[in-house]
Design a protein around this motif. Structure first.
Motif, PDB file in Angstrom:
ATOM      1  N   VAL A  57       0.841  -1.195   0.000  1.00 47.11           N
ATOM      2  CA  VAL A  57       0.000   0.000   0.000  1.00 47.11           C
ATOM      3  C   VAL A  57       0.879   1.249   0.000  1.00 47.11           C
ATOM      4  CG1 VAL A  57      -1.867   1.237   1.147  1.00 47.11           C
ATOM      5  CG2 VAL A  57      -1.780  -1.250   1.276  1.00 47.11           C
ATOM      6  N   PRO A  58       0.975   1.917  -1.164  1.00 47.85           N
ATOM      7  CA  PRO A  58       1.763   3.144  -1.215  1.00 47.85           C
ATOM      8  C   PRO A  58       0.951   4.325  -0.698  1.00 47.85           C
ATOM      9  CG  PRO A  58       0.905   2.629  -3.404  1.00 47.85           C
ATOM     10  CD  PRO A  58       0.366   1.576  -2.476  1.00 47.85           C
ATOM     11  N   THR A  59       1.568   5.177   0.090  1.00 48.42           N
ATOM     12  CA  THR A  59       0.905   6.408   0.535  1.00 48.42           C
ATOM     13  C   THR A  59       1.832   7.572   0.206  1.00 48.42           C
ATOM     14  OG1 THR A  59       1.837   6.307   2.760  1.00 48.42           O
ATOM     15  CG2 THR A  59      -0.267   5.177   2.396  1.00 48.42           C
ATOM     16  N   TYR A  60       1.467   8.777   0.642  1.00 47.17           N
ATOM     17  CA  TYR A  60       2.299   9.950   0.391  1.00 47.17           C
ATOM     18  C   TYR A  60       3.768   9.677   0.692  1.00 47.17           C
ATOM     19  CZ  TYR A  60      -1.502  13.389   0.118  1.00 47.17           C
ATOM     20  OH  TYR A  60      -2.574  14.128  -0.261  1.00 47.17           O
ATOM     21  N   MET A  90      -1.616   9.200  -3.822  1.00 46.33           N
ATOM     22  CA  MET A  90      -2.171   7.968  -3.268  1.00 46.33           C
ATOM     23  C   MET A  90      -3.674   7.936  -3.450  1.00 46.33           C
ATOM     24  SD  MET A  90      -2.025   8.464   0.857  1.00 46.33           S
ATOM     25  CE  MET A  90      -3.374   9.239   1.724  1.00 46.33           C
ATOM     26  N   ASN A  91      -4.236   6.731  -3.295  1.00 48.80           N
ATOM     27  CA  ASN A  91      -5.687   6.578  -3.213  1.00 48.80           C
ATOM     28  C   ASN A  91      -6.019   6.266  -1.762  1.00 48.80           C
ATOM     29  OD1 ASN A  91      -5.017   5.082  -6.133  1.00 48.80           O
ATOM     30  ND2 ASN A  91      -6.675   6.557  -6.174  1.00 48.80           N
ATOM     31  N   GLY A  92      -7.111   6.814  -1.297  1.00 46.35           N
ATOM     32  CA  GLY A  92      -7.481   6.546   0.085  1.00 46.35           C
ATOM     33  C   GLY A  92      -8.812   7.189   0.371  1.00 46.35           C
ATOM     34  N   THR A 134     -11.895   6.906   0.478  1.00 45.77           N
ATOM     35  CA  THR A 134     -12.910   5.946   0.012  1.00 45.77           C
ATOM     36  C   THR A 134     -12.308   5.213  -1.192  1.00 45.77           C
ATOM     37  OG1 THR A 134     -13.845   7.656  -1.380  1.00 45.77           O
ATOM     38  CG2 THR A 134     -14.920   7.302   0.732  1.00 45.77           C
ATOM     39  N   PRO A 135     -12.922   4.096  -1.642  1.00 45.81           N
ATOM     40  CA  PRO A 135     -12.352   3.370  -2.767  1.00 45.81           C
ATOM     41  C   PRO A 135     -12.125   4.273  -3.975  1.00 45.81           C
ATOM     42  CG  PRO A 135     -14.116   2.105  -1.792  1.00 45.81           C
ATOM     43  CD  PRO A 135     -14.115   3.439  -1.104  1.00 45.81           C
ATOM     44  N   GLY A 136     -10.882   4.423  -4.344  1.00 47.78           N
ATOM     45  CA  GLY A 136     -10.555   5.132  -5.571  1.00 47.78           C
ATOM     46  C   GLY A 136     -10.334   6.620  -5.457  1.00 47.78           C
ATOM     47  N   TYR A 189     -14.766   4.934 -10.195  1.00 48.38           N
ATOM     48  CA  TYR A 189     -14.623   3.663  -9.495  1.00 48.38           C
ATOM     49  C   TYR A 189     -15.756   2.738  -9.912  1.00 48.38           C
ATOM     50  CZ  TYR A 189     -15.358   0.234  -5.849  1.00 48.38           C
ATOM     51  OH  TYR A 189     -15.595  -0.938  -5.183  1.00 48.38           O
ATOM     52  N   ALA A 212     -10.473  -1.270 -11.609  1.00 50.71           N
ATOM     53  CA  ALA A 212     -11.671  -0.737 -10.956  1.00 50.71           C
ATOM     54  C   ALA A 212     -11.553   0.767 -10.730  1.00 50.71           C
ATOM     55  CB  ALA A 212     -11.895  -1.457  -9.626  1.00 50.71           C
ATOM     56  N   VAL A 213     -10.321   1.218 -10.507  1.00 52.37           N
ATOM     57  CA  VAL A 213     -10.100   2.633 -10.195  1.00 52.37           C
ATOM     58  C   VAL A 213      -9.385   3.304 -11.356  1.00 52.37           C
ATOM     59  CG1 VAL A 213      -8.770   4.168  -8.709  1.00 52.37           C
ATOM     60  CG2 VAL A 213     -10.140   2.337  -7.719  1.00 52.37           C
ATOM     61  N   ALA A 271      -4.428  -0.550  -1.931  1.00 49.05           N
ATOM     62  CA  ALA A 271      -3.681   0.492  -2.646  1.00 49.05           C
ATOM     63  C   ALA A 271      -4.608   1.430  -3.411  1.00 49.05           C
ATOM     64  CB  ALA A 271      -2.675  -0.140  -3.607  1.00 49.05           C
ATOM     65  N   ILE A 272      -5.807   0.973  -3.776  1.00 49.09           N
ATOM     66  CA  ILE A 272      -6.741   1.879  -4.447  1.00 49.09           C
ATOM     67  C   ILE A 272      -7.771   2.435  -3.468  1.00 49.09           C
ATOM     68  CG2 ILE A 272      -6.482   0.890  -6.750  1.00 49.09           C
ATOM     69  CD1 ILE A 272      -9.262  -0.518  -6.145  1.00 49.09           C
ATOM     70  N   GLY A 273      -7.536   2.224  -2.170  1.00 42.56           N
ATOM     71  CA  GLY A 273      -8.423   2.798  -1.162  1.00 42.56           C
ATOM     72  C   GLY A 273      -9.586   1.893  -0.792  1.00 42.56           C
ATOM     73  N   MET A 274      -9.509   0.614  -1.165  1.00 44.72           N
ATOM     74  CA  MET A 274     -10.598  -0.308  -0.838  1.00 44.72           C
ATOM     75  C   MET A 274     -10.339  -0.983   0.501  1.00 44.72           C
ATOM     76  SD  MET A 274     -13.403  -1.826  -1.361  1.00 44.72           S
ATOM     77  CE  MET A 274     -13.829  -1.348  -3.018  1.00 44.72           C
ATOM     78  N   THR A 277      -8.435   2.681   4.548  1.00 48.55           N
ATOM     79  CA  THR A 277      -7.104   2.156   4.226  1.00 48.55           C
ATOM     80  C   THR A 277      -5.980   3.068   4.683  1.00 48.55           C
ATOM     81  OG1 THR A 277      -7.267   3.228   2.090  1.00 48.55           O
ATOM     82  CG2 THR A 277      -7.928   0.922   2.202  1.00 48.55           C
ATOM     83  N   THR A 278      -6.270   4.391   4.704  1.00 48.12           N
ATOM     84  CA  THR A 278      -5.233   5.352   5.077  1.00 48.12           C
ATOM     85  C   THR A 278      -5.817   6.366   6.054  1.00 48.12           C
ATOM     86  OG1 THR A 278      -5.846   6.761   3.222  1.00 48.12           O
ATOM     87  CG2 THR A 278      -4.047   5.212   2.848  1.00 48.12           C
TER      88      THR A 278
END
Lengths: 251, 348
Positions: free
Chosen positions: A53-56, A139-141, A143-145, A202, A209-210, B24-27, B258-259
């Motif tokens: 999970v990549p973040t900032y 990053m995505n975070g 909510t989904p996408g 999304y 999906a995203v 990784a896509i926020g799911m 997720t974050t």
């Protein structure tokens, strides 16, 4: 360890995860290191690797506690960290750019006039500068996408709403302080809504999906209502596909 | 087998071991709050470990079964009754068409129970999982909790061993007085040393505002940050302990985002997150420090327990239905690896 002038730390996060942290900053170079490490682990996964999970500012590495060899993993990470620096320079040309159509203003962008007023620009100029910004998805975070986009033209910075909306329609394009973003699903939120994308950002049944993913560059471009409706129709029937290209290649 | 929901219960949803691989896509991962209970139910039924089940909260639904199959109820004691008669938890029960399952409700022995069914609950896979994530309205049955008149189907599995039960020493330990084992990090250095001491010495009362996303606590002991509670957002593993501005921990559970942008002092072990999910609001808990290596050892001993349960189920011989219906019969039984030939005859 020191890497490209940044301090990289391997931190425990329970028995199923560790973080490789590059520093408490929203920064392109830090994020490139995160993406670089993600790439090297994706290309050659280690025994027991579960999810990245990549973040900032960090890469979270989830693993199966039953099969992981922590010592070997630590060594592997140290080696990878040494090599990813060299790949940094290649990043920009090789990165993916996604081109995203937006109808700005009107019913779909209820805050466009407020942003124009706050920034002392015309609505047209806001749209122009928003679309010209070299936006990068850190990053995505949330909510989904939902993509967290950095790199927005500084003159467009507008504070979030004091009272967040209870429901923002899906695919709304927004400004939140210095960041740009897009509500990938209908959700509450306090960012300024300036437009909408005629395409599901999304869709769990689609691959990918995203639409806008971490590490991608994003180019928003304006479309009129006629084109918006047209894309919306084509997207529903699966004919319309959002456009991805290598950033280094001119369209 | 089909399950007709006559009344849904307050919060009943389809869950499996979660939607891994898409954080990784926020799911969010979602999945069973008490995964060890769900896995045991599936092992008892000879299902795959991650077959989907119904997670029931506080009390269960009323379910009319159509067709034959088997069930096992695990996790909290919600007093299950089949056709009005109490049935045992942690045990494989035969279901006949027309059977009705009801629940008496929580009785101080846990909060969430799992209705595992032969073949698993058959709803479409969404991104590799059948778990319901209600906030994004995905997974499970139309992305929502169960409602009256819903109908669920189960998958194929005819190899269930009716009557097999999970021995007590192989069940999860739901003791409230055992502390929540926690690995410090990734941001324990953002907390003042005095705050770390407070974290490991305070008895925290579980707040009623806890849910599938996070367990909140009540306390007047404030944990202080070195620079403040906000960080540049990073990932939130299951069991992460956030310390927001008010200085009282929140443990992040199955439906966690997720974050997030709060300091994380540590991460609670998955087994203790599952245990925590069974505690009633108002219960008191403590945290205790372990190392990452100790955490991994704990996971390995849990895996050993599951393997013992697998071999227990494998060795269990059921009475063939045909033989059981007669007044006399005979069968082979394996006890501790040794084979026995057993005969019986009705005395009266």
């Amino acid at each position: 360890m020191k890497i490209s002038g940044f301090e990289a730390k391997i931190l425990p996060a329970g028995e199923t995860c560790l973080f490789v942290d590059f520093g408490e900053k929203i920064d392109m170079q830090i994020n490139s290191l995160v993406q670089g490490l993600k790439r090297s682990l994706t290309e050659k996964p280690f025994e027991g690797m579960r999810e990245l999970v990549p973040t900032y500012r960090s890469l979270s590495i989830y693993f199966d506690p039953l099969t992981v060899d922590l010592e070997a993993l630590n060594k592997r990470l140290m080696t990878d960290l040494e090599t990813i620096t060299e790949e940094l320079s290649e990043d920009n040309a090789d990165a993916t750019q996604v081109n995203v159509p937006v109808f700005f203003g009107g019913e779909f962008g209820p805050d466009l006039s407020d942003v124009a007023e706050y920034t002392k620009l015309s609505a047209e100029e806001v749209i122009k500068r928003y679309c010209a910004s070299p936006l990068y998805c850190f990053m995505n975070g949330f909510t989904p996408g939902f993509p967290y986009l950095g790199g927005m033209d500084k003159t467009l910075e507008t504070p979030r709403l004091k009272n967040p909306r209870e429901l923002i329609p899906a695919n709304s394009v927004a400004i939140g302080g210095a960041q740009a973003g897009a509500y990938s699903i209908a959700s509450p939120g306090g960012w300024r809504i300036i437009g909408r994308v005629p395409y599901e950002l999304y869709d769990p049944d689609r691959d990918p999906a995203v639409a806008i993913q971490a590490g991608m560059w994003v180019h928003f471009y304006p479309v009129d209502m006629e084109r918006y409706k047209e894309i919306e129709e084509q997207a529903k029937s699966g004919v319309y596909k959002i456009e991805y290209k290598k950033r280094g290649v001119e369209a | 087998m089909k399950l007709k929901i006559q009344s849904p219960g307050p919060l009943t949803s389809v869950q499996d071991l979660g939607r891994w691989g898409h954080q990784a896509i926020g799911m969010p991962v979602s999945g069973a709050m008490d995964a060890p209970a769900l896995i045991r139910g599936n092992i008892l039924l000879c299902n795959p470990d991650g077959a989907a089940a119904l997670e029931m909260t506080m009390t269960g639904p009323a379910i009319l079964f159509e067709g034959e199959g088997a069930i096992a109820v695990t996790g909290a004691e919600l007093q299950p009754k089949l056709n009005g008669k109490p049935v045992a938890n942690w045990t494989v029960i035969k279901i006949n068409s027309g059977d009705v399952l009801t629940f008496g409700g929580a009785c101080g022995k846990g909060l969430r129970a799992y209705l595992c069914v032969s073949g698993g609950i058959d709803v479409p896979l969404v991104m590799g999982s059948r778990s319901t994530y209600m906030k994004a309205k995905i997974g499970g049955l139309n992305g929502r909790k169960l409602a009256k008149d819903d109908v669920l189907s189960t998958g194929e599995n005819n190899s269930c061993k009716i009557g097999v039960t999970c021995p007590e020493n192989l069940r999860p330990d739901y003791a409230v007085n055992a502390p929540l084992r926690t690995v410090l990090g990734p941001q324990d250095d953002y907390i003042k040393p005095e705050g770390i001491k407070i974290f490991f010495s305070t008895e925290y009362k579980i707040s009623p505002s806890s849910d599938r996303m996070g367990t909140r606590f009540e306390s007047d002991k404030i944990i202080e940050h070195v620079k403040g509670p906000d960080i540049v957002s990073d990932a939130i593993p299951m069991g992460a302990v956030q310390i927001p501005g008010q200085g009282v921990p929140i443990v992040m559970m199955a439906d966690r985002q997720t974050t997030g942008g709060y300091v994380k002092i540590g991460v609670v072990h998955a087994l203790d997150v599952a245990r925590l999910s069974q505690f009633m609001p108002g219960s008191s808990v403590r945290f205790a420090e372990i190392t990452q290596e100790q955490g991994i050892e704990i996971s390995k001993s849990e895996s050993n327990l599951l393997n013992l349960l697998r071999s227990h189920v494998e060795k269990f011989n059921t009475v063939p239905p045909a033989a059981a219906s007669q007044n006399r019969g005979a069968m082979n039984v394996i006890v501790n690896g040794e084979k026995f030939f057993v005969t019986w005859e009705k005395l009266s």
